[in-house]
Design a protein around this motif. Structure first.
Motif, mmCIF file in Angstrom:
data_model
loop_
_atom_site.group_PDB
_atom_site.id
_atom_site.type_symbol
_atom_site.label_atom_id
_atom_site.label_comp_id
_atom_site.label_asym_id
_atom_site.label_seq_id
_atom_site.Cartn_x
_atom_site.Cartn_y
_atom_site.Cartn_z
ATOM 1 N N GLU A 82 0.808 -1.229 0.000
ATOM 2 C CA GLU A 82 0.000 0.000 0.000
ATOM 3 C C GLU A 82 0.837 1.273 0.000
ATOM 4 O OE1 GLU A 82 -3.570 0.549 1.933
ATOM 5 O OE2 GLU A 82 -4.216 -1.525 1.860
ATOM 6 N N ARG A 83 2.129 1.148 0.387
ATOM 7 C CA ARG A 83 2.939 2.376 0.393
ATOM 8 C C ARG A 83 3.129 2.907 -1.028
ATOM 9 N NH1 ARG A 83 9.145 0.054 0.771
ATOM 10 N NH2 ARG A 83 8.455 -2.055 0.409
ATOM 11 N N PHE A 84 2.909 2.060 -2.045
ATOM 12 C CA PHE A 84 3.031 2.507 -3.439
ATOM 13 C C PHE A 84 1.704 3.016 -3.986
ATOM 14 C CE2 PHE A 84 5.948 -1.195 -3.025
ATOM 15 C CZ PHE A 84 7.113 -0.457 -2.939
ATOM 16 N N GLY A 85 0.662 2.962 -3.154
ATOM 17 C CA GLY A 85 -0.662 3.332 -3.657
ATOM 18 C C GLY A 85 -1.328 2.175 -4.371
ATOM 19 N N LEU A 86 -0.721 0.993 -4.278
ATOM 20 C CA LEU A 86 -1.339 -0.193 -4.864
ATOM 21 C C LEU A 86 -2.092 -0.905 -3.753
ATOM 22 C CD1 LEU A 86 1.826 -1.488 -6.738
ATOM 23 C CD2 LEU A 86 -0.171 -0.456 -7.813
ATOM 24 N N ARG A 87 -3.354 -1.229 -4.006
ATOM 25 C CA ARG A 87 -4.047 -1.956 -2.941
ATOM 26 C C ARG A 87 -5.080 -2.904 -3.511
ATOM 27 N NH1 ARG A 87 -8.832 0.769 -0.805
ATOM 28 N NH2 ARG A 87 -9.532 2.149 -2.453
ATOM 29 N N PHE A 88 -5.305 -3.976 -2.750
ATOM 30 C CA PHE A 88 -6.314 -4.948 -3.138
ATOM 31 C C PHE A 88 -7.673 -4.470 -2.670
ATOM 32 C CE2 PHE A 88 -2.494 -7.613 -3.145
ATOM 33 C CZ PHE A 88 -2.636 -8.208 -4.400
ATOM 34 N N VAL A 89 -8.661 -4.549 -3.550
ATOM 35 C CA VAL A 89 -10.008 -4.110 -3.190
ATOM 36 C C VAL A 89 -10.961 -5.302 -3.243
ATOM 37 C CG1 VAL A 89 -9.701 -1.723 -3.910
ATOM 38 C CG2 VAL A 89 -10.460 -3.423 -5.593
ATOM 39 N N ALA A 90 -12.117 -5.131 -2.602
ATOM 40 C CA ALA A 90 -13.024 -6.261 -2.398
ATOM 41 C C ALA A 90 -13.963 -6.492 -3.574
ATOM 42 C CB ALA A 90 -13.823 -6.048 -1.123
ATOM 43 N N SER A 91 -14.119 -5.500 -4.454
ATOM 44 C CA SER A 91 -15.081 -5.671 -5.531
ATOM 45 C C SER A 91 -14.453 -5.303 -6.869
ATOM 46 C CB SER A 91 -16.302 -4.778 -5.293
ATOM 47 O OG SER A 91 -17.069 -4.698 -6.480
ATOM 48 N N PRO A 92 -14.795 -6.011 -7.932
ATOM 49 C CA PRO A 92 -14.298 -5.606 -9.246
ATOM 50 C C PRO A 92 -14.791 -4.210 -9.637
ATOM 51 C CG PRO A 92 -15.888 -7.411 -9.437
ATOM 52 C CD PRO A 92 -15.573 -7.248 -7.986
ATOM 53 N N ARG A 93 -15.903 -3.792 -9.057
ATOM 54 C CA ARG A 93 -16.435 -2.460 -9.390
ATOM 55 C C ARG A 93 -15.544 -1.337 -8.883
ATOM 56 N NH1 ARG A 93 -21.235 -3.809 -11.488
ATOM 57 N NH2 ARG A 93 -22.231 -5.619 -10.572
ATOM 58 N N HIS A 94 -14.660 -1.663 -7.937
ATOM 59 C CA HIS A 94 -13.751 -0.644 -7.406
ATOM 60 C C HIS A 94 -12.367 -0.753 -8.022
ATOM 61 C CE1 HIS A 94 -16.341 -1.105 -3.523
ATOM 62 N NE2 HIS A 94 -16.984 -0.472 -4.489
ATOM 63 N N ALA A 95 -12.206 -1.661 -9.004
ATOM 64 C CA ALA A 95 -10.851 -2.028 -9.426
ATOM 65 C C ALA A 95 -10.434 -1.365 -10.727
ATOM 66 C CB ALA A 95 -10.758 -3.541 -9.571
ATOM 67 N N ASP A 96 -9.124 -1.100 -10.839
ATOM 68 C CA ASP A 96 -8.511 -0.715 -12.111
ATOM 69 C C ASP A 96 -7.892 -1.932 -12.776
ATOM 70 O OD1 ASP A 96 -8.798 2.164 -11.512
ATOM 71 O OD2 ASP A 96 -7.283 1.727 -9.982
ATOM 72 N N VAL A 97 -7.490 -2.870 -11.957
ATOM 73 C CA VAL A 97 -6.750 -4.035 -12.447
ATOM 74 C C VAL A 97 -7.404 -5.312 -11.951
ATOM 75 C CG1 VAL A 97 -4.540 -5.254 -12.347
ATOM 76 C CG2 VAL A 97 -4.574 -2.746 -12.394
ATOM 77 N N LEU A 98 -7.621 -6.262 -12.876
ATOM 78 C CA LEU A 98 -7.982 -7.613 -12.448
ATOM 79 C C LEU A 98 -6.719 -8.442 -12.486
ATOM 80 C CD1 LEU A 98 -11.295 -8.821 -14.144
ATOM 81 C CD2 LEU A 98 -10.949 -7.989 -11.816
ATOM 82 N N LEU A 99 -6.378 -9.036 -11.367
ATOM 83 C CA LEU A 99 -5.192 -9.861 -11.303
ATOM 84 C C LEU A 99 -5.664 -11.303 -11.185
ATOM 85 C CD1 LEU A 99 -1.986 -8.917 -9.691
ATOM 86 C CD2 LEU A 99 -2.860 -11.106 -9.023
ATOM 87 N N VAL A 100 -5.466 -12.070 -12.248
ATOM 88 C CA VAL A 100 -6.091 -13.392 -12.326
ATOM 89 C C VAL A 100 -5.051 -14.486 -12.140
ATOM 90 C CG1 VAL A 100 -7.623 -14.866 -13.683
ATOM 91 C CG2 VAL A 100 -7.696 -12.382 -13.984
ATOM 92 N N THR A 101 -5.385 -15.466 -11.290
ATOM 93 C CA THR A 101 -4.521 -16.628 -11.097
ATOM 94 C C THR A 101 -5.260 -17.891 -11.541
ATOM 95 O OG1 THR A 101 -5.357 -16.999 -8.865
ATOM 96 C CG2 THR A 101 -3.415 -15.590 -9.069
ATOM 97 N N GLY A 102 -4.485 -18.919 -11.871
ATOM 98 C CA GLY A 102 -5.083 -20.221 -12.158
ATOM 99 C C GLY A 102 -5.302 -20.481 -13.628
#
Ligand code: SF4
Lengths: 174, 530
Positions: free
Chosen positions: A73-93
């Motif tokens: 979070e010190r870089f301003g990068l943070r995980f959010v709880a909803s895709p509606r709040h997201a700029d990035v989808l980070l997908v695994t699998g």
């Protein structure tokens, strides 16, 4: 507990300091992420992690990014709880067939402009699960991918490096 | 491992069920018929000490065989056996009425093999969500389906009454968690019923391993559940080695245990912090996650991978520990001892935190027994089982450690079991480093990693292993074909026996306590979904 807090106040945070290029190149990276993300997105980039069939190994390292040592979070990068709040989808699998629709719907729910990161060998090409009757395979077979972060799983420092190149990549796209 | 013979009641009874399969090691496998299978059901019904620890199937041109793995929990070490029922007509009598843990295992068998469990108390599909483009993928000839059609609806179990409402959650959850669907029926804040739906991360692992060389299958098993990659790799390796009658170098045995304890340590440290965080006590997560990170970095420095994936392989271990590894791990243990104890005191001293964990999410002992639950779930509910002690395997038989047991069965008890196990693992790591056999030098002065080539035995062999992961007991069963490839492998993650208990744990609790209950049970989605 108060001793812990007192010690934290007097000794400072455990977070690895920005300019100390010895550890994994992490510190050097930290400075670059900070500069680019500030220029491009103010100070924030919100990431929604979607597990589309991972073995949970990638998730363990994504969690590590949040620990005080990497302190995402010190870089301003943070995980959010909803895709509606997201700029990035980070997908695994390896995108299981049972998860493909949920992944597509998460993408639909993410507002533009948006970027997709395929995180880990599975998300990039299916990994060891490629060719299974139960997997679609690479994330890009389901939604468009902007960046691939290889590794099985990628180390936290590699994940950070990847998020930086996403910023550069998305800037170049315009 | 050698064949183990035993004269307990269980084995006497099984001898009357049918002949013993020749090539199954180390525990016996008896092939029975429908009458024998019904006797088994009666025995399970009458004898609560008989635990069902695995239920799976395999298929060949002759049809489908269903295998049940059993343990006599009233007897001592080694009282484990497999009973097999061939089902030429594609049906077998269900065990679900006498052991509820059989329900999901049989639903999975139905989905994967197309055989019918007669009298199964819940016949709905489980892993098959109608999206694979085929049905019965592990049957001898799977049948293709049209996957362009909309998947069939999945009816949740009815739960009706005045004032009840439903809350659907998932499969995509709010945090960085694996996917699964939870359907809560609540009365105001109180959960009346929870129904889980899993299978979203089914990757077809068992089909992928079929026909593969052992080394390739090992790479797949190592990715069954990333948090237990070491334990699953050990279980697979032990099963293969049992089948092939291979004794691996002693140093490899000790290195495997070292990795297993590092894995247990990392996961427990992460879990304790995460449970506290789910009670909005972020302080402990902030202080415990760096400890977890310290373990991951040490694992990386010692074995070249933070999770130690692919480090345990059939025949031994792939890398030996780095030269500086032992010293580094002794320092890690000392550091963790110094930093962990004060954090435990914080957990113990915060009334507001205990208020959330005490008496929350209780799993009663009787239920834990019926599901043969192990790990922190079983041990917090009075079940003392630990595969490292019983049946026991090297090097744990030479090591000193205790298996903590509590009886309260609540979230707090599951936290304390983890705390005690962290302490035990720290001691085990120390013991292992001090007592591990040295590196034998090769003739040219180069030290080879402790790894043997797998012998080619030229005939079909079967092996089984019971290995303790941080989560509980893993059962892995393999059949190795005459050409040395994997004919069939079934890894049963402990989650199969623990996920259903979460549905019981949450009953009567408030919705807001679900994250606490869920994290304290911590089932693996990927390990379960296969
Ligand atoms: S890339 Fe590796 S760690 Fe990540 S989900 Fe796939 S198998 Fe697991």
């Amino acid at each position: 507990m108060f001793n812990h807090i007192l010690r934290a106040l007097t000794k400072g945070p455990v977070t690895e300091p920005a300019p100390s290029p010895s550890t994994d190149g992490l510190a050097e990276l930290a400075g670059r992420v900070d500069a680019v993300s500030r220029a491009r997105l103010g100070r924030s980039l919100s990431i929604r992690a979607v597990d589309a069939g991972s073995c949970n190994g990638c998730e363990l390292e994504l969690h590590a990014l949040n620990n005080p040592i990497y302190d995402l979070e010190r870089f301003g990068l943070r995980f959010v709880a909803s895709p509606r709040h997201a700029d990035v989808l980070l997908v695994t699998g390896p995108v299981t067939k049972n998860m493909a629709e949920a992944l597509r719907r998460s993408w639909d729910a993410t507002p533009d402009p948006k970027w997709v990161v395929a995180c880990g060998a599975c998300a990039i090409d299916g990994g060891v699960f490629a060719g299974s009757y139960a997997c679609v395979g690479p994330v890009e077979a389901v939604i468009p991918v902007d960046l691939r972060i290889p590794g099985c799983p990628p180390r936290p420092a590699e994940l950070l490096a990847g998020l930086l190149s996403l910023l550069e990549h998305s800037a170049a796209k315009e | 491992m050698t064949d183990q013979t035993d004269t307990t009641r269980l084995f006497d009874r099984l001898n009357t069920l049918g002949p013993r399969a020749a090539a199954h090691r180390p525990w016996p496998r008896h092939v029975t018929d429908r009458t024998g299978w019904r006797t088994l059901i009666d025995d399970l019904d009458k004898d609560g000490g008989l635990a069902l620890i695995g239920l799976w199937a395999d298929a060949d041109a002759g049809g489908v065989n269903v295998h049940a793995a059993l343990r006599d929990e009233t007897a001592g070490t080694g009282a484990v056996a497999v009973v097999t029922l061939p089902c030429p007509d594609g049906r077998f009598p269900s065990l679900s009425a006498v052991r509820p843990s059989a329900i999901r295992l049989e639903r999975a068998i139905q989905d994967l093999f197309g055989v019918t469990a007669e009298g199964l108390t819940d016949p709905r599909p489980w892993l098959d969500h109608g999206r694979w483009g085929l049905r019965h993928p592990l049957a001898d000839s799977p049948s293709p389906t049209d996957d362009s059609a909309a998947p069939p609806p999945y009816p949740v179990l009815p739960c009706e009454g005045e004032g009840l409402h439903q809350i659907p959650v998932g499969p995509v959850h709010a945090g960085i968690i694996e996917p699964g669907h939870f359907r809560f029926t609540a009365n105001g804040e109180t959960v009346v019923r929870l129904e889980e739906r899993l299978g979203y991360v089914h990757k077809g692992v068992e089909a992928l391993m079929r026909g593969q060389p052992v080394a390739r299958a090992a790479r797949i098993i190592a990715r069954l559940s990333g948090d237990s990659t070491v334990a699953h790799s050990i279980a697979f390796a032990q099963a293969v080695e049992a089948a092939l009658g291979l004794t691996i170098p002693p140093r490899a045995v000790w290195l495997r245990a070292l990795m297993a304890e590092l894995e247990r340590l990392a996961n427990h440290l992460g879990d304790i912090g995460a449970i506290a965080n789910d009670a909005a006590f972020a302080f402990l997560l902030a202080h415990l996650s760096p400890l977890r990170e310290a373990v991951a970095r040490s694992a990386d420095a010692c074995f070249g991978h933070r999770l130690m994936m692919d480090c345990v392989v059939p025949g031994g271990v792939a890398p030996d520990i780095a030269a500086t590894g032992p010293q580094r791990l002794l320092e890690l243990v000392a550091d963790l001892r110094r930093r962990f104890a004060p954090l435990v005191a914080v957990y113990d001293g915060k009334a507001s935190l205990q208020d959330r964990t005490l008496t929350t999410g209780i799993i009663h002992r009787g239920l834990a027994n019926r599901f043969a639950a192990g790990g922190f779930v079983g041990r917090a509910s009075g079940r003392g089982g630990d595969a490292r002690k019983s049946p026991g395997y090297a090097p744990y038989t030479d090591l000193e450690f205790e298996v903590p047991v509590l009886t309260e069965g609540d979230v707090n008890a599951r936290v304390w079991i983890r705390i005690r196990e962290v302490e035990q693992s720290l001691s085990l790591i120390e013991q292992i480093i001090r007592r591990m056999p040295g590196v034998p030098r090769g003739p040219d002065g180069i030290t080879p990693p402790p790894l043997l080539r797998l012998p080619s035995v030229g005939e079909e062999r079967e092996g089984m292993a019971l290995v303790e992961s941080f989560r509980g007991e893993i059962l892995t069963w393999v059949r190795i074909a005459a050409d040395g490839t994997v004919a069939r492998c079934h890894p049963r993650d402990p989650s199969w026996l623990q996920w259903p208990l979460l549905e019981a744990a949450i009953e009567g609790n408030i919705v807001a306590d679900f994250p606490l209950c869920n994290k304290s049970v911590n089932g693996s989605y990927s390990g379960h979904d296969l």
